[in-house]
Write a protein that holds these residues in place. Sequence first.
Motif, PDB file in Angstrom:
ATOM      1  N   UNK A  58      44.815 -16.755  49.804  1.00 18.20           N
ATOM      2  CA  UNK A  58      45.443 -16.755  48.485  1.00 18.20           C
ATOM      3  C   UNK A  58      46.826 -16.114  48.543  1.00 18.20           C
ATOM      4  N   UNK A  59      46.917 -14.965  49.181  1.00 20.32           N
ATOM      5  CA  UNK A  59      48.199 -14.264  49.285  1.00 20.32           C
ATOM      6  C   UNK A  59      49.229 -15.070  50.079  1.00 20.32           C
ATOM      7  N   UNK A  60      48.781 -15.725  51.137  1.00 16.51           N
ATOM      8  CA  UNK A  60      49.707 -16.510  51.962  1.00 16.51           C
ATOM      9  C   UNK A  60      50.278 -17.691  51.179  1.00 16.51           C
ATOM     10  N   UNK A  61      49.438 -18.373  50.415  1.00 20.86           N
ATOM     11  CA  UNK A  61      49.904 -19.518  49.626  1.00 20.86           C
ATOM     12  C   UNK A  61      50.838 -19.045  48.512  1.00 20.86           C
ATOM     13  N   UNK A  62      50.448 -18.008  47.799  1.00 20.91           N
ATOM     14  CA  UNK A  62      51.246 -17.490  46.687  1.00 20.91           C
ATOM     15  C   UNK A  62      52.614 -17.004  47.161  1.00 20.91           C
ATOM     16  N   UNK A  63      52.674 -16.428  48.353  1.00 26.46           N
ATOM     17  CA  UNK A  63      53.940 -15.907  48.884  1.00 26.46           C
ATOM     18  C   UNK A  63      54.975 -16.997  49.109  1.00 26.46           C
ATOM     19  N   UNK A  64      54.532 -18.240  49.272  1.00 24.51           N
ATOM     20  CA  UNK A  64      55.472 -19.326  49.541  1.00 24.51           C
ATOM     21  C   UNK A  64      55.408 -20.420  48.487  1.00 24.51           C
ATOM     22  N   UNK A  65      55.130 -19.993  47.260  1.00 29.24           N
ATOM     23  CA  UNK A  65      55.045 -20.934  46.146  1.00 29.24           C
ATOM     24  C   UNK A  65      55.984 -20.488  45.038  1.00 29.24           C
ATOM     25  N   UNK A  66      56.347 -21.431  44.197  1.00 23.57           N
ATOM     26  CA  UNK A  66      57.122 -21.075  43.008  1.00 23.57           C
ATOM     27  C   UNK A  66      56.208 -20.270  42.076  1.00 23.57           C
ATOM     28  N   UNK A  67      56.777 -19.487  41.177  1.00 27.03           N
ATOM     29  CA  UNK A  67      55.936 -18.707  40.265  1.00 27.03           C
ATOM     30  C   UNK A  67      54.943 -19.573  39.469  1.00 27.03           C
ATOM     31  N   UNK A  68      55.374 -20.736  39.033  1.00 30.94           N
ATOM     32  CA  UNK A  68      54.486 -21.621  38.273  1.00 30.94           C
ATOM     33  C   UNK A  68      53.297 -22.089  39.095  1.00 30.94           C
ATOM     34  N   UNK A  69      53.560 -22.529  40.326  1.00 33.79           N
ATOM     35  CA  UNK A  69      52.462 -22.980  41.178  1.00 33.79           C
ATOM     36  C   UNK A  69      51.575 -21.801  41.552  1.00 33.79           C
ATOM     37  N   UNK A  70      52.171 -20.652  41.835  1.00 36.77           N
ATOM     38  CA  UNK A  70      51.397 -19.464  42.204  1.00 36.77           C
ATOM     39  C   UNK A  70      50.411 -19.100  41.093  1.00 36.77           C
TER      40      UNK A  70
END
Length: 172
Positions: free
Chosen positions: A78-90
């Motif tokens: 979860x942290x890895x994906x969120x770190x490289x996503x736009x705020x909306x996608x995160x």
Amino acid sequence: MAVDNEAAAPRNTRTKPRAGRAVAGLVIIVLLVAVGVLGYLLWQDQRQDALRQSAADDATRLVIQLATYDHTDVDQNLDAVVAEATPGFADRYREVSEGLRELLASGEGTSTGTVTHSAVESLDGDTAVVLVFLDQEVTNVTVPDGRVDSSRMVVTVVRDGDRWLLEDAQLA
């Protein structure tokens, strides 16, 4: 009148070399401008190709990251994906992941994603749409020997400095 012809002849000879030099200079200027314009167009084309390649590479990496998880450490994924996503996608990803966390833990779910093909469908400024062919090797308590799920995705990435962030990922 012979004197007038002789006087006129030297003037014509002097005018022709000057006109020839002027034409040659103009031709050189036009060629330099043409080389400059063509060089700029080539540079711009190479830059677009490099952006397309980096968008496809980053989208591939991001989709693998999105499709790879282990029930023993859902937070790491979860942290890895969120770190490289736009705020909306995160935000959307966090909401979906919270619902899946318990399901993954109780089902002992793991997945390894592999992208077999990717290609940029469109590149518009700082946004790229990438088509991705994903194979996901999934294991869980119902399928302990595993199975491969093949998916086709339309992935939107947005340029942020020298990297691309995950903006959207939809099954196609």
